[in-house]
Write an enzyme that holds these catalytic residues in place. Structure first.
Site, PDB file in Angstrom:
ATOM      1  N   GLY A 297       0.778  -1.226  -0.050  1.00  0.00           N
ATOM      2  CA  GLY A 297       0.103   0.109  -0.128  1.00  0.00           C
ATOM      3  C   GLY A 297       0.986   1.184   0.058  1.00  0.00           C
ATOM      4  CB  SER A 298       4.211   2.155  -1.147  1.00  0.00           C
ATOM      5  OG  SER A 298       4.236   1.802  -2.608  1.00  0.00           O
ATOM      6  CG  ASN A 299       1.094   3.402  -5.804  1.00  0.00           C
ATOM      7  OD1 ASN A 299       1.564   4.449  -6.393  1.00  0.00           O
ATOM      8  ND2 ASN A 299       1.797   2.293  -6.138  1.00  0.00           N
TER       9      ASN A 299
ATOM     10  CG  MET B 195      -1.530  -8.158  -6.361  1.00  0.00           C
ATOM     11  SD  MET B 195      -0.624  -7.463  -7.805  1.00  0.00           S
ATOM     12  CE  MET B 195       0.141  -8.741  -8.351  1.00  0.00           C
TER      13      MET B 195
ATOM     14  CB  ILE C  28      -8.602 -10.288 -13.451  1.00  0.00           C
ATOM     15  CG1 ILE C  28      -7.100 -10.286 -13.872  1.00  0.00           C
ATOM     16  CG2 ILE C  28      -9.347  -9.736 -14.650  1.00  0.00           C
ATOM     17  CD1 ILE C  28      -6.923 -11.591 -14.662  1.00  0.00           C
TER      18      ILE C  28
ATOM     19  CG  ASN D 119      -4.333  -0.829 -12.622  1.00  0.00           C
ATOM     20  OD1 ASN D 119      -3.932  -1.017 -11.411  1.00  0.00           O
ATOM     21  ND2 ASN D 119      -3.333  -1.673 -13.446  1.00  0.00           N
TER      22      ASN D 119
ATOM     23  CG  HIS E 247       1.437  -1.906 -15.541  1.00  0.00           C
ATOM     24  ND1 HIS E 247       1.008  -3.252 -15.015  1.00  0.00           N
ATOM     25  CD2 HIS E 247       2.232  -2.286 -16.318  1.00  0.00           C
ATOM     26  CE1 HIS E 247       1.720  -4.184 -15.700  1.00  0.00           C
ATOM     27  NE2 HIS E 247       2.569  -3.534 -16.515  1.00  0.00           N
TER      28      HIS E 247
ATOM     29  CG  ASP F 150      -1.868  -4.415 -16.907  1.00  0.00           C
ATOM     30  OD1 ASP F 150      -2.352  -4.233 -16.041  1.00  0.00           O
ATOM     31  OD2 ASP F 150      -0.981  -5.698 -16.545  1.00  0.00           O
TER      32      ASP F 150
ATOM     33  CD  GLU G 294       4.176   2.343  -9.371  1.00  0.00           C
ATOM     34  OE1 GLU G 294       3.078   2.064  -8.556  1.00  0.00           O
ATOM     35  OE2 GLU G 294       5.102   1.749  -9.734  1.00  0.00           O
TER      36      GLU G 294
END
Ligand code: GRF
Length: 219
Positions: A16-18, A90, A92, A107, A109, A145, A174
């Protein structure tokens, strides 16, 4: 929460760094809730520390994946967010969710899409001897993606890089680009119209100043 606030929900599976960057750089959006398909996701702590509600889903023994995903989807729909943000999620996302959100799922990526979709991007970039790498924020469609690209940030691949050093520099990008894109979507400056990304002039200018790439606007 005030009704006029642009509410987003963030889906995570891991560290969860984003998410942490999204929490600290929220200007025009409000994180209504953080959902995880992994109750052990370390990133849930970032939400808890910020007083944001968390919902962690565990797949019951013998539960079909489709049933598990449908439970998560129902919860997302109940929350009626303006935007669903995948941040290291992680799993779909089902086509039904993409359809019901009408192009409001995004998203991030870790590659310069369409190059290197899928997993282990840093390792693959190094194995190929590529000289440029980076990250991409895109609207999610029914592929993996593959949705319309909003913005990218690039880094040079250095001869001394290993997957960890490269991942670290990409991750730093990011953490800048994802909050920027979401703030701009919340302001109405970035939209998906008829399957095409549209970006207002002020946001285009700012993106250039920040060193971001806007592929939809390049000939
Ligand atoms: C990031 O590299 C993101 O691009 C990818 O998964 C990773 C998640 O990292 N989709 P974190 O959980 O946000 O630290």
């Amino acid at each position: 929460m005030q009704p006029q606030q642009y509410s987003i929900i963030v889906l995570i599976s891991g560290r969860g760094s984003n998410l942490k960057a999204l929490i600290s750089q929220a200007r025009h959006y409000k994180i209504q809730a953080v959902l995880s398909n992994n109750p052990a996701a370390a990133g849930l702590e970032h939400a808890k520390n910020a007083g944001i509600s968390t919902l962690a889903f565990s797949r019951a023994e013998g539960e079909k994946l489709s049933h598990f995903k449908a439970r998560i989807r129902d919860e997302i729909c109940n929350l009626t967010p303006k935007l669903v943000v995948l941040a290291g999620y992680m799993q779909i996302v089902e086509p039904e969710l993409i359809e019901s959100m009408q192009g409001r799922v995004i998203n991030i990526h870790p590659s310069l899409l369409p190059a290197y979709p899928g997993l282990h991007t840093h390792e693959r970039v190094l194995a190929d001897g590529a000289t440029r790498h980076g990250c991409t924020v895109h609207f999610v469609d029914k592929g993996v993606d593959t949705g319309p690209i909003i913005a990218q940030a690039a880094v040079d691949v250095l001869p001394t890089d290993n997957p960890d050093t490269l991942a670290e520099r990409v991750l730093a990008c990011e953490h800048r680009i994802y909050p920027w894109v979401i703030n701009r979507i919340a302001q109405g400056s970035i939209k998906l119209e008829g399957g095409t990304v549209s970006i207002e002039a002020s946001a285009r200018f700012e993106a250039t100043q920040l060193g971001f790439i806007l592929p939809a606007l390049q000939d």
